[in-house]
Each structure stands twice: as C-alpha cells, then as structure tokens.
Design an enzyme around this catalytic site. Structure first.
Site, PDB file in Angstrom:
ATOM      1  N   ALA A  20       0.629  -1.211  -0.016  1.00 16.61           N
ATOM      2  CA  ALA A  20      -0.088  -0.024   0.057  1.00 16.61           C
ATOM      3  C   ALA A  20       0.583   1.174  -0.160  1.00 16.61           C
ATOM      4  O   ALA A  20       0.674   2.311  -0.928  1.00 16.61           O
ATOM      5  CB  ALA A  20      -0.950   0.050   1.143  1.00 16.61           C
ATOM      6  N   THR A  48       4.206  -7.807   3.361  1.00 13.32           N
ATOM      7  CA  THR A  48       4.063  -7.656   1.886  1.00 13.32           C
ATOM      8  C   THR A  48       4.916  -8.873   1.449  1.00 13.32           C
ATOM      9  O   THR A  48       4.476  -9.839   0.570  1.00 13.32           O
ATOM     10  CB  THR A  48       4.261  -6.543   1.133  1.00 13.32           C
ATOM     11  OG1 THR A  48       3.063  -5.505   1.660  1.00 13.32           O
ATOM     12  CG2 THR A  48       4.098  -6.797  -0.317  1.00 13.32           C
ATOM     13  N   GLU A 120      -8.433 -20.041  -3.363  1.00 12.22           N
ATOM     14  CA  GLU A 120      -8.267 -20.274  -1.833  1.00 12.22           C
ATOM     15  C   GLU A 120      -9.476 -20.261  -1.129  1.00 12.22           C
ATOM     16  O   GLU A 120     -10.421 -20.361  -1.615  1.00 12.22           O
ATOM     17  CB  GLU A 120      -7.492 -19.228  -1.400  1.00 12.22           C
ATOM     18  CG  GLU A 120      -6.073 -19.162  -1.769  1.00 12.22           C
ATOM     19  CD  GLU A 120      -5.389 -18.107  -1.387  1.00 12.22           C
ATOM     20  OE1 GLU A 120      -5.164 -17.748  -0.085  1.00 12.22           O
ATOM     21  OE2 GLU A 120      -4.686 -17.027  -2.168  1.00 12.22           O
ATOM     22  N   HIS A 236      -4.636 -17.426  10.601  1.00 10.04           N
ATOM     23  CA  HIS A 236      -4.377 -18.288   9.589  1.00 10.04           C
ATOM     24  C   HIS A 236      -4.486 -19.879   9.971  1.00 10.04           C
ATOM     25  O   HIS A 236      -3.833 -20.276  10.764  1.00 10.04           O
ATOM     26  CB  HIS A 236      -3.075 -18.092   8.759  1.00 10.04           C
ATOM     27  CG  HIS A 236      -3.257 -18.681   7.509  1.00 10.04           C
ATOM     28  ND1 HIS A 236      -3.081 -19.823   7.205  1.00 10.04           N
ATOM     29  CD2 HIS A 236      -3.273 -17.867   6.138  1.00 10.04           C
ATOM     30  CE1 HIS A 236      -2.975 -20.218   5.916  1.00 10.04           C
ATOM     31  NE2 HIS A 236      -3.168 -19.049   5.314  1.00 10.04           N
ATOM     32  N   ARG A 285     -11.486 -18.996   5.860  1.00 10.24           N
ATOM     33  CA  ARG A 285     -10.668 -19.175   6.801  1.00 10.24           C
ATOM     34  C   ARG A 285     -11.145 -19.035   8.266  1.00 10.24           C
ATOM     35  O   ARG A 285     -10.353 -20.029   8.885  1.00 10.24           O
ATOM     36  CB  ARG A 285      -9.760 -17.652   6.497  1.00 10.24           C
ATOM     37  CG  ARG A 285      -8.241 -18.154   7.173  1.00 10.24           C
ATOM     38  CD  ARG A 285      -7.387 -16.936   6.449  1.00 10.24           C
ATOM     39  NE  ARG A 285      -6.866 -17.300   5.187  1.00 10.24           N
ATOM     40  CZ  ARG A 285      -6.126 -16.396   4.628  1.00 10.24           C
ATOM     41  NH1 ARG A 285      -5.667 -15.119   5.096  1.00 10.24           N
ATOM     42  NH2 ARG A 285      -5.974 -16.795   3.392  1.00 10.24           N
ATOM     43  N   HIS A 344      -2.894 -13.660  12.032  1.00  7.18           N
ATOM     44  CA  HIS A 344      -2.188 -13.485  10.537  1.00  7.18           C
ATOM     45  C   HIS A 344      -2.567 -12.148  10.256  1.00  7.18           C
ATOM     46  O   HIS A 344      -1.687 -11.600   9.448  1.00  7.18           O
ATOM     47  CB  HIS A 344      -2.868 -14.479   9.680  1.00  7.18           C
ATOM     48  CG  HIS A 344      -2.513 -14.545   8.345  1.00  7.18           C
ATOM     49  ND1 HIS A 344      -1.401 -14.411   7.919  1.00  7.18           N
ATOM     50  CD2 HIS A 344      -3.288 -14.335   7.148  1.00  7.18           C
ATOM     51  CE1 HIS A 344      -1.301 -14.678   6.543  1.00  7.18           C
ATOM     52  NE2 HIS A 344      -2.635 -14.312   6.069  1.00  7.18           N
ATOM     53  N   ARG A 379     -11.566 -11.541   6.767  1.00  2.07           N
ATOM     54  CA  ARG A 379     -11.102 -11.349   5.348  1.00  2.07           C
ATOM     55  C   ARG A 379     -11.100 -12.582   4.334  1.00  2.07           C
ATOM     56  O   ARG A 379     -10.808 -13.519   4.629  1.00  2.07           O
ATOM     57  CB  ARG A 379      -9.768 -10.668   5.409  1.00  2.07           C
ATOM     58  CG  ARG A 379      -9.330 -10.542   3.967  1.00  2.07           C
ATOM     59  CD  ARG A 379      -7.640 -10.007   4.386  1.00  2.07           C
ATOM     60  NE  ARG A 379      -6.866 -10.660   5.160  1.00  2.07           N
ATOM     61  CZ  ARG A 379      -5.899 -11.494   4.314  1.00  2.07           C
ATOM     62  NH1 ARG A 379      -6.153 -11.569   2.996  1.00  2.07           N
ATOM     63  NH2 ARG A 379      -5.250 -12.380   5.054  1.00  2.07           N
TER      64      ARG A 379
HETATM   65  C1  SIN Z   1      -2.220 -17.774   1.869  1.00  2.00           C
HETATM   66  O1  SIN Z   1      -1.619 -17.670   1.224  1.00  2.00           O
HETATM   67  O2  SIN Z   1      -2.752 -18.619   2.690  1.00  2.00           O
HETATM   68  C2  SIN Z   1      -2.525 -16.344   2.731  1.00  2.00           C
HETATM   69  C3  SIN Z   1      -3.079 -15.380   1.673  1.00  2.00           C
HETATM   70  C4  SIN Z   1      -3.732 -14.404   2.378  1.00  2.00           C
HETATM   71  O3  SIN Z   1      -3.699 -14.186   3.812  1.00  2.00           O
HETATM   72  O4  SIN Z   1      -4.928 -13.746   1.967  1.00  2.00           O
END
Ligand code: SIN
Length: 533
Positions: A20, A48, A120, A236, A285, A344, A379
């Site tokens: 950012a 990042t 994902e 995460h 997630r 995370h 998120r």
């Molecule tokens: C991941 O690669 O599992 C993390 C990606 C994210 O945090 O959006």
C-alpha cells in the site's frame, strides 16, 4: 528544535514500505508531489514480502467468474460486517490495479495473455493470480521497490515514526521520526499516509514479521483518528508448527495448497472439516481455523496435519513452503506437514473511506492498518494485496487533489510526545495469546487487560523498541476493549460465553477512540456506512 534534531519538508510522508505504501508513494510521485517514504527497518522487512497465495482479482478471462461473484464471496466470508458499497468499489478497481502493477514490472505465473489462477478458502472460482509459485508478495515488493528506484523515490530507512504532528485545528502538519539511536527528526508535511501493516506482534505466534507491532493504530489514535472492527484478528488456519515452546514468526503454509488438492487431517487420520462446511477444507478461513482449534483441543495435541503429497509437482509449485518444511526436516512431497492456526491479519483498523481518508484532516491510511469495510468480520483470502494496491493508488490521487488548493503549514502545537503506558511485550503477548485468540470470553479478556495494565509503566518512548512497546500496549487495550464489547460469536472469533451470533450486532462495527487524557472510548457504528467516523 533541540540540539541534535533535524527537519525536512515534503508534500506527502508515507509511513511504511509494503504494497500500500509503495503504491501510494509511486502514484503521488508521478503526480508531481514531493514524497518521502519512512520505514523503521529495511524497506522489504514488512508483511508484503511474506504473502504467498496471491492476489484475488477478476480479470475477465475465467469462464463463469465475475466481480459480482467475487463480491458475493467477500460478503459471505465477512460475517455480515462487510461494507458492500466499499467492497464493490475496491473489487471492481482490482483489474486496473493488477494491470498497473504488471506495468511496473511485476511478473505473475502463467502466460502473459492468460495468467495462471489458483483457488483459496471461500472463493467460488479460480481467481487468485500468483508469482514465483507461492512467492507472490516477494515479487510484488521487488517490483514496487524497483519501480521506486527508477522513479527516484526517497526512502528513509531505519527511522521509526514516533508521532503524527498536528496543528491548532487538529490537522496534520507532519511526522516526528527517530533513528536507531533515538535521535529525533521532523518531517513537515501537510499529508501523512499510514501504511504500517498489521498487529501480529500482539501474539506469541504469528505469520507476520517482527515489524508488525501495531504502530499505525497507535499513531492514528494519538492523532485523533478512530479505529473500527479491531477485535477481528484473523488466525491463519495453517501456520507451520515448528515445535512446542517456539514462539515468534511461524512460516505460512499457504491456503493455495488446499486449493490445489492438499487435505487437512487430524492426528487420528480423520478429516478436520468434514461436516463442518459445504466447502470442506476450502471453507472460509475463520471456519477452517476454528475447526482446527477445536480438534486440537479435543485431541489434546499441538497440531493437525496438512497432507500435500497428492499435489502435482508440489515442491516446484510451492517452493517457499517446501523450504520452510525442509528447515524442520519435513519433505513436502512425501510427508504430511504439521500445522496449526496463528495470528495472521487484522481485519479492522483505522477507519477510512475507499480513498484512504481518515477523519483527521491530512491523515490517510491504506493497507492492513486501515479498515475500509472490505473485510468485515473475516477477510476473504488474497483480498489484502488487492486492497493495498487499489486503496494505495486512490489515496495518492486523493492527496494530490487535496493539495492542489491553497495550503498552509502551521507550526505544530501537538507532538503527542508525552509519557504513555508501556508494557513488556512478552507479558502482553502471553496475555493476548491466552485470552484473545480464536476462543475468548469476558473474564479472560478482562484478565488480559488487567495483566497488560499491571505490566505497564509510564514512559516517554525514545528508542524504536520503546516506541513499538508503547504501540503494542495501546493496541492491546484497544483490541481487548473492542473484543469485550462484542458479546457474540462472529467471523474470526468464538465468544465461548456468547456462542451464538446476535442480531443486535448484525450490522454494528465496534469503534475505539482515544481522548486527550489518554482514555480509550469504545462505541459502535453502522458497518455499512463505510465512510469516515
Ligand atoms: C495464504 O496464502 O494462505 C495467505 C493469503 C492471505 O492471507 O490472503
């Protein structure tokens, strides 16, 4: 100024050198502004560089996918607290942002005319572009730093931001920084953009690098800005479990592995997510992280297993994960990988609109430090790099517009430099890890708050470590206060004393503000407003 201090001027000071911050700085420089990027460490030390999975974006070349579908997935993941208008704007701007990043030199996997995609958790389509297999963030950071060099961007490394300077009317007048030896410098500027990243340093185990110490939350609160949704810390599901009693950075094991076919099993060999969610291991997630946490507790073990042995060419496709595994003697192609959730990402942060504008004149924020409303209570995977690109660019445009009119720098009357509570970060991390993880209750949150307070002494932070400790202390109190106020289970966390979702909170975002006497005030706002508090 006292002896030893120095001063310089700029149009825009950007604090932070991740996606950012660098995106904003580059765009502002190209608009002719005098830009100074300040970073407390080396420029690529932030989060990042560690992002693996990729950038979620609809480029229009995947049959059946659309920005509307991306929005629907974002809303579903966000537990009712996503600001749909803000999210729609940010996601729709994604393709242009990714095209712009490629024009800066970022190279993604797959043919240039049709990039490779992965999936994902929570995504209904293959829409995540990636680079270097699982090294997307490293490529983004490399490309932006190289573009910054070409554009002659000035980066002041090794300087920690200690205070946003404000004038008599509360508007921003610049930034105070301190070098590694605590020597102060003053950057006079009518615009400051916070792009300081996240808050993983509040927890004993995190996927974040060491620099993620909530600096932006503290700078913003002290300058008069409001935070929102800060109780929603995303854990995460699959951080590498490197051994008992080894706190600190836990290498990420990207969710994209599950997108390519890896499966989660507990230590008895049973699926962790069967019967939990229709998307199974590719559920959003929060669902997967909670399921793992419950299974670990039920079995009294340290971790579950991620079995990626069936993923084709897994080591070539996921070299970063393979290297982390190899470092603990695990062969990604042959062995199951021990994983468990770790702190995370902060879904909340400094309240901004989709141009990064905060409620303080002259103060912008973008990236993980900010709360635009895109993430709500949880998120969606790989929406964060996208948000940094989009809002970083928009913030720069907004700063340029704001500075186009007549401007005047007043002598700052408020440096916000005063003794503040500073706790030992080890005590604070232990308290939040114990009481403000995925599972939490009122008694634990109150006990954590007491523990942080008891460990605090009033000090004027001078060194980087003291400045970070002060930021962590204020951030801990903000998070614990917001978490205590939300008496329901939603998104990233389970309130064990309030296990249900409560309609009362359906659209309510928590807010936290700091008064001039240093007292935190917790309130609520309509999550859909999205605008600036
Ligand atoms: C991941 O690669 O599992 C993390 C990606 C994210 O945090 O959006």
């Amino acid at each position: 100024m006292s002896a030893g201090e120095w001063e310089t001027t700029a149009d825009l000071v950007v604090v932070g050198s991740g996606v950012a911050g660098l995106t904003a700085a580059l765009a502002a420089r190209r608009r002719g502004l005098r830009v100074l990027v300040v970073t407390k460490d080396v420029p690529d030390a932030g989060s990042t560089r560690w992002a693996q999975g990729g950038i979620a974006v609809v480029l229009g070349d995947v049959a059946g996918d659309s920005v509307d579908a991306h929005l629907a997935d974002t809303l579903a993941a966000g537990g009712g607290l996503v600001d749909a208008r803000a999210a729609a704007e940010i996601l729709a701007a994604g393709p242009r942002a990714v095209t712009g990043l490629r024009a800066e030199g970022a190279v993604f996997d797959g043919p240039a005319a049709r990039l490779a995609r992965t999936r994902e958790g929570g995504h209904s389509a293959l829409r995540v572009v990636h680079a270097g297999g699982d090294a997307t963030g490293a490529e983004v950071e490399r490309a932006l730093l190289a573009a910054g060099d070409r554009a002659g961007l000035t980066v002041l490394a090794g300087h920690a931001a200690s205070s946003v300077l404000t004038g008599p009317d509360g508007s921003v007048q610049g930034l105070e920084v301190r070098d590694a030896d605590g020597r102060a410098g003053r950057l006079a500027a009518p615009a400051v953009l916070l792009a300081t990243g996240g808050v993983g340093g509040l927890y004993e185990t995190t996927t974040n690098p060491d620099v993620a110490t909530a600096d932006g939350w503290a700078l913003a609160l002290r300058a008069g800005a409001t935070l929102a949704d800060v109780e929603f810390v995303q854990f995460h599901p699959t951080a590498l479990f490197t051994g008992r009693g080894r706190p600190g950075r836990a290498p990420l094991v990207t969710e994209a592995l599950r997108g390519e076919g890896a499966v989660l099993r507990d230590t008895t060999g049973a699926s962790v997510t069967a019967g939990v969610h229709p998307l199974g291991d590719l559920a959003p997630r929060d669902v997967v992280a909670t399921a793992i946490t419950r299974r670990i507790a039920a079995l009294g073990v340290d971790h579950v297993w991620l079995d990626a042995t069936g993923v084709p060419d897994v080591v070539a496709r996921f070299p970063t994960v393979a290297a982390s595994c190899a470092a603990i003697g695990v062969d990604l192609a042959r062995d199951p990988v021990p994983v468990r959730p770790a702190a995370h990402y902060s879904c909340g942060g400094v309240v901004t609109d989709t141009h990064g504008r905060t409620g303080v004149p002259g103060l912008w924020a973008a990236g993980e430090v900010a709360r635009t409303g895109l993430h709500g209570a949880n998120r969606l995977a790989s929406n964060s790099l996208l948000e940094g690109l989009v809002v970083g660019r928009r913030a720069a445009d907004d700063v340029a517009r704001a500075l186009a009119g007549p401007r005047r720098l007043a002598e700052p009357t408020e440096t916000h430099a005063r003794p503040v509570p500073v706790a030992d970060r080890a005590v604070l991390r232990a308290a939040l890890t114990r009481s403000a993880g995925i599972g939490r209750d009122a008694a634990g949150l109150a006990a954590a708050s007491d523990a942080v307070e008891a460990a605090s002494t009033l000090r004027l932070p001078v060194t980087r470590a003291e400045t970070e400790d002060a930021a962590l202390t204020l951030a801990a109190h903000a998070l614990l206060a917001a978490a205590g106020s939300r008496t329901e289970t939603r998104g990233c966390h389970v309130r064990t004393d309030h296990p249900a979702t409560d309609d009362h909170w359906q659209r309510a975002s928590s807010t936290v503000a700091l008064d001039p006497d240093g007292r935190l005030h917790v309130g609520t706002t309509d999550a859909r407003h999205g605008g600036v508090a």
